[in-house]
Design a protein around this motif. Structure first.
Motif, PDB file in Angstrom:
ATOM      1  N   HIS A   1       0.819  -0.938   0.181  1.00 58.30           N
ATOM      2  CA  HIS A   1      -0.004   0.210  -0.502  1.00 58.30           C
ATOM      3  C   HIS A   1       1.068   0.982  -0.304  1.00 58.30           C
ATOM      4  O   HIS A   1       0.954   2.372  -0.716  1.00 58.30           O
ATOM      5  N   ASN A   2       2.109   1.080   1.112  1.00 56.28           N
ATOM      6  CA  ASN A   2       2.449   2.508   1.432  1.00 56.28           C
ATOM      7  C   ASN A   2       3.870   2.863   0.043  1.00 56.28           C
ATOM      8  O   ASN A   2       3.988   3.893  -0.367  1.00 56.28           O
ATOM      9  N   LEU A   3       3.861   1.753  -0.700  1.00 55.13           N
ATOM     10  CA  LEU A   3       4.632   1.575  -2.228  1.00 55.13           C
ATOM     11  C   LEU A   3       3.541   2.308  -3.517  1.00 55.13           C
ATOM     12  O   LEU A   3       4.688   3.409  -3.866  1.00 55.13           O
ATOM     13  N   GLY A   4       2.941   2.451  -3.328  1.00 54.85           N
ATOM     14  CA  GLY A   4       1.815   3.104  -4.012  1.00 54.85           C
ATOM     15  C   GLY A   4       1.574   4.856  -3.469  1.00 54.85           C
ATOM     16  O   GLY A   4       2.156   5.147  -4.907  1.00 54.85           O
ATOM     17  N   ILE A   5       1.588   4.809  -2.557  1.00 58.65           N
ATOM     18  CA  ILE A   5       2.154   6.376  -2.168  1.00 58.65           C
ATOM     19  C   ILE A   5       3.441   6.415  -1.970  1.00 58.65           C
ATOM     20  O   ILE A   5       3.126   7.834  -3.409  1.00 58.65           O
ATOM     21  N   LEU A   6       4.374   6.050  -2.110  1.00 57.02           N
ATOM     22  CA  LEU A   6       5.551   6.504  -1.568  1.00 57.02           C
ATOM     23  C   LEU A   6       5.625   6.609  -3.405  1.00 57.02           C
ATOM     24  O   LEU A   6       6.637   8.167  -4.080  1.00 57.02           O
ATOM     25  N   ASN A   7       5.655   6.077  -5.027  1.00 57.38           N
ATOM     26  CA  ASN A   7       5.584   6.335  -5.702  1.00 57.38           C
ATOM     27  C   ASN A   7       5.275   7.477  -6.413  1.00 57.38           C
ATOM     28  O   ASN A   7       6.084   8.299  -7.197  1.00 57.38           O
ATOM     29  N   ASN A   8       4.161   7.573  -6.181  1.00 61.26           N
ATOM     30  CA  ASN A   8       2.702   8.761  -6.620  1.00 61.26           C
ATOM     31  C   ASN A   8       3.624   9.956  -5.835  1.00 61.26           C
ATOM     32  O   ASN A   8       3.414  10.968  -6.107  1.00 61.26           O
ATOM     33  N   ARG A   9       3.901  10.111  -4.928  1.00 69.55           N
ATOM     34  CA  ARG A   9       3.784  11.961  -3.666  1.00 69.55           C
ATOM     35  C   ARG A   9       5.693  11.658  -3.955  1.00 69.55           C
ATOM     36  O   ARG A   9       5.906  12.734  -3.789  1.00 69.55           O
ATOM     37  N   TYR A  10       6.065  10.745  -4.414  1.00 73.25           N
ATOM     38  CA  TYR A  10       7.764  11.693  -3.594  1.00 73.25           C
ATOM     39  C   TYR A  10       8.677  11.001  -4.880  1.00 73.25           C
ATOM     40  O   TYR A  10       8.643   9.965  -5.386  1.00 73.25           O
ATOM     41  N   GLY A  11       9.612  11.964  -5.272  1.00 69.24           N
ATOM     42  CA  GLY A  11      10.474  11.325  -6.073  1.00 69.24           C
ATOM     43  C   GLY A  11      11.805  10.667  -5.539  1.00 69.24           C
ATOM     44  O   GLY A  11      11.631   9.643  -5.023  1.00 69.24           O
ATOM     45  N   GLU A  12      12.021   9.574  -6.412  1.00 65.24           N
ATOM     46  CA  GLU A  12      13.633   8.684  -6.255  1.00 65.24           C
ATOM     47  C   GLU A  12      14.040   9.067  -5.043  1.00 65.24           C
ATOM     48  O   GLU A  12      14.607   8.319  -4.189  1.00 65.24           O
ATOM     49  N   PHE A  13      14.759  10.365  -5.202  1.00 66.86           N
ATOM     50  CA  PHE A  13      15.723  10.617  -4.396  1.00 66.86           C
ATOM     51  C   PHE A  13      15.205  10.835  -2.729  1.00 66.86           C
ATOM     52  O   PHE A  13      15.860  10.307  -2.136  1.00 66.86           O
ATOM     53  N   GLU A  14      14.004  11.684  -2.626  1.00 73.38           N
ATOM     54  CA  GLU A  14      13.163  11.600  -1.677  1.00 73.38           C
ATOM     55  C   GLU A  14      12.947  10.149  -0.343  1.00 73.38           C
ATOM     56  O   GLU A  14      12.815   9.721   0.401  1.00 73.38           O
ATOM     57  N   ARG A  15      12.545   9.139  -1.446  1.00 73.15           N
ATOM     58  CA  ARG A  15      12.616   7.840  -1.138  1.00 73.15           C
ATOM     59  C   ARG A  15      13.687   7.274  -0.671  1.00 73.15           C
ATOM     60  O   ARG A  15      13.766   6.670   0.207  1.00 73.15           O
ATOM     61  N   ARG A  16      14.301   7.415  -1.457  1.00 71.57           N
ATOM     62  CA  ARG A  16      15.926   6.918  -1.166  1.00 71.57           C
ATOM     63  C   ARG A  16      16.642   7.557   0.469  1.00 71.57           C
ATOM     64  O   ARG A  16      17.073   6.680   1.384  1.00 71.57           O
ATOM     65  N   LEU A  17      16.246   8.916   0.776  1.00 72.63           N
ATOM     66  CA  LEU A  17      16.643   9.292   1.713  1.00 72.63           C
ATOM     67  C   LEU A  17      15.808   9.022   2.680  1.00 72.63           C
ATOM     68  O   LEU A  17      16.555   9.213   3.939  1.00 72.63           O
TER      69      LEU A  17
END
Ligand SMILES: [Zn+2]
Length: 173
Positions: A78-94
């Motif tokens: 569920h969170n993967l979908g939210i992360l992919n839509n809401r944040y950029g790759e750099f933010e997700r890695r951070l």
């Protein structure tokens, strides 16, 4: 463990969703494996929604050793979908790095403010305008501006809470 073949295009989409890495935020090892969230033996459900990328180690811990909770895995999906839509790759890695290090302060280089713009908008990081390196641009016409080369950010209490929920498989919606 079921070893039937999930349709190739579904498998590719599931791997793409997690960046070809284990979907567990504190793991993120590279992987080519996917797992059924609800067991295939019970559901025969090969839908995108019922599949998640896991590394071989986490897959075994989930499917066989039952060390990883099914509800948590459902929430990682569920969170993967939210992360992919809401944040950029750099933010997700951070978020992943901060979840592991528990650091409250970090420094980014030039354009760092753009890289974390979404997370700042959501109140997770705060620029305390620490004096850092700058790049002075001046022109013949009298134009002169100092562009920051470093940005120092604090992780806010809201940011700490978000990262804790993200890492533990709680709902980040
Ligand atoms: Zn893993």
């Amino acid at each position: 463990m079921s070893r039937h073949a999930v349709p190739a295009e579904v498998k590719r989409a599931v791997l793409d969703e997690a960046g070809h890495r284990c979907a567990i935020p504190t793991c993120r090892a590279t992987t080519t494996e996917i797992a059924h969230i609800a067991p295939w033996a019970d559901t025969h459900d090969d839908s995108f929604e019922n599949l998640i990328a896991l590394c071989p180690n986490c897959h075994t811990r989930f499917d066989q050793k039952k060390e990883i909770d099914r509800l948590a895995v459902r929430m990682y999906k569920h969170n993967l979908g939210i992360l992919n839509n809401r944040y950029g790759e750099f933010e997700r890695r951070l978020f992943e790095v901060l979840a592991k290090s528990n650091e409250r302060v970090f420094v980014l280089g030039a354009a760092g403010d753009l890289l974390v713009a979404n997370a700042i908008k959501d109140g997770f990081f705060e620029d305390k305008h620490v004096e850092g390196m700058g790049f002075l641009v001046s022109g013949d016409n009298g134009f002169s501006k100092n562009f920051p080369m470093t940005f120092t950010y604090w992780v806010t209490d809201a940011g700490v809470e978000f990262i804790r929920r993200f890492a533990s498989g709680a709902d980040i919606a």
